[in-house]
Design an enzyme around this catalytic site. Structure first.
Site, PDB file in Angstrom:
ATOM      1  N   HIS A 125      15.034 -55.720 -23.370  1.00  0.00           N
ATOM      2  CA  HIS A 125      16.025 -55.016 -22.538  1.00  0.00           C
ATOM      3  C   HIS A 125      17.470 -55.342 -22.935  1.00  0.00           C
ATOM      4  CE1 HIS A 125      12.932 -53.436 -20.020  1.00  0.00           C
ATOM      5  NE2 HIS A 125      12.576 -54.604 -19.530  1.00  0.00           N
ATOM      6  N   HIS A 164       7.763 -51.616 -18.779  1.00  0.00           N
ATOM      7  CA  HIS A 164       9.131 -51.145 -18.675  1.00  0.00           C
ATOM      8  C   HIS A 164       9.612 -50.628 -20.034  1.00  0.00           C
ATOM      9  CE1 HIS A 164       8.808 -54.201 -15.417  1.00  0.00           C
ATOM     10  NE2 HIS A 164       9.444 -53.257 -14.736  1.00  0.00           N
ATOM     11  N   ASP A 246       2.761 -56.569 -18.412  1.00  0.00           N
ATOM     12  CA  ASP A 246       3.014 -56.191 -17.027  1.00  0.00           C
ATOM     13  C   ASP A 246       2.508 -54.796 -16.679  1.00  0.00           C
ATOM     14  OD1 ASP A 246       4.946 -55.310 -18.788  1.00  0.00           O
ATOM     15  OD2 ASP A 246       6.655 -56.038 -17.633  1.00  0.00           O
TER      16      ASP A 246
END
Length: 311
Positions: A125, A164, A246
């Site tokens: 990220h 994500h 995740d």
């Protein structure tokens, strides 16, 4: 050959506030799982601290200086809503970059067929000059740049199955025609990027949004139909994996519904692609995963496949 495994105790010294999902216990749980006799043959190596020159492959000097200066002498310092530093965070971040680049060098030297870096904080990220989502530096993107510029590869694929979107890796490789970046991720979900129409100026970005509740069969179908043909056509000379776990059904931060069997499947399939185009060369790095039991089991399953394929 064997699978090289890199980590560093410095990654245990990056502390977040109590209750934060990106916690020291994540790495502790993984290391405990790897004490099983199944992993006796794992080639365990100490990760070096990366030189600042490696960070400069993706991040400007003023950003690097800002991150270093933000490390507190005690307690925690908040960089954004989700991202924190503590005493030891700077060395942890350098160890993360050092682990992935050392893993890359070992695979490129033929010392190992594949490698895994068990690191924290994660990296996918972190944008060019912005820490985000628990991440300080773009570890896997930095490794991609090193592969291209230091090892003089012509084509590298970065494949990200974290739940994500890898917005940081996308940002860092956006203008790099020699790198194919693929991310499958729940959408909508933080950070809100990763739409299918985000393809980059060279057509080397492939985003595969997945609806909340997506289970293994639909996840596998999306990769079979959308991702693998693109990777085959690109013919990468190295595969880098942002291995976030995740997307597991038990993870508390998202709503995909994968299991360890799905992570076993995708690891085998990515190794198949590496066998076809890259001499089997795979370097994988830990990203997300916040249910400790699911994270440990999924990471162990992933590494077990790498060991099987690297033998």
């Amino acid at each position: 050959m064997s699978t090289a495994f890199y980590t560093d105790p410095a990654c245990l010294n990056h502390a977040t506030p109590e209750g934060h999902p990106e916690q020291v216990a994540r790495l502790v749980s993984i290391l405990a799982a790897l004490e099983h006799r199944d992993f006796a043959g794992l080639d365990r190596r100490q990760a070096p601290l990366a030189e600042v020159a490696e960070l400069l492959r993706c991040h400007p000097q003023d950003y690097i200086d800002r991150i270093r200066a933000a490390e507190p002498d005690a307690g925690n310092h908040q960089l954004d809503a989700d991202t924190w530093m503590s005493p030891g965070s700077w060395d942890a971040a350098l160890a993360g970059v050092g682990a992935v680049t050392a893993a890359l060098d070992a695979v490129m030297a033929g010392e190992a067929r594949n490698a895994f870096a068990a690191i924290r904080p994660p990296g996918h990220h972190a944008e060019t000059a912005t820490p985000m989502g628990f991440c300080l530096f773009g570890t896997v993107a930095i490794a991609a740049k090193r592969a291209l510029d230091h090892h003089r590869l012509s084509r590298v694929a970065v494949l990200d199955f974290d739940v994500h979107h890898g917005n940081g890796t996308q940002d860092l490789l956006w203008n790099e025609p020699r790198a194919l970046f693929v991310s499958s991720h729940q959408f909508p979900l933080w950070p809100g990027t990763g739409r299918a129409e985000e393809t980059g100026p060279h057509g080397t970005i492939l985003n595969v949004p997945l609806a909340p509740g997506t289970r293994g069969p639909d996840f596998r179908d999306a990769w079979e139909r959308q991702v693998f043909p693109r990777v085959d056509a690109f013919k990468p000379e190295l595969i880098l994996i942002s291995a976030g776990f995740d997307a597991h059904i038990d993870d508390p931060l998202a709503q995909l519904a994968l299991t360890e069997d799905d992570f076993i499947w995708i690891t085998h399939r990515l190794c198949d692609l590496a066998d076809a185009h890259a001499g089997g060369r795979v370097v994988s790095a830990l990203e997300g995963g916040y249910n400790l039991d699911a994270l440990a089991a999924s990471t162990a399953a992933h590494i077990r496949v790498l060991m099987e394929r690297g033998a």
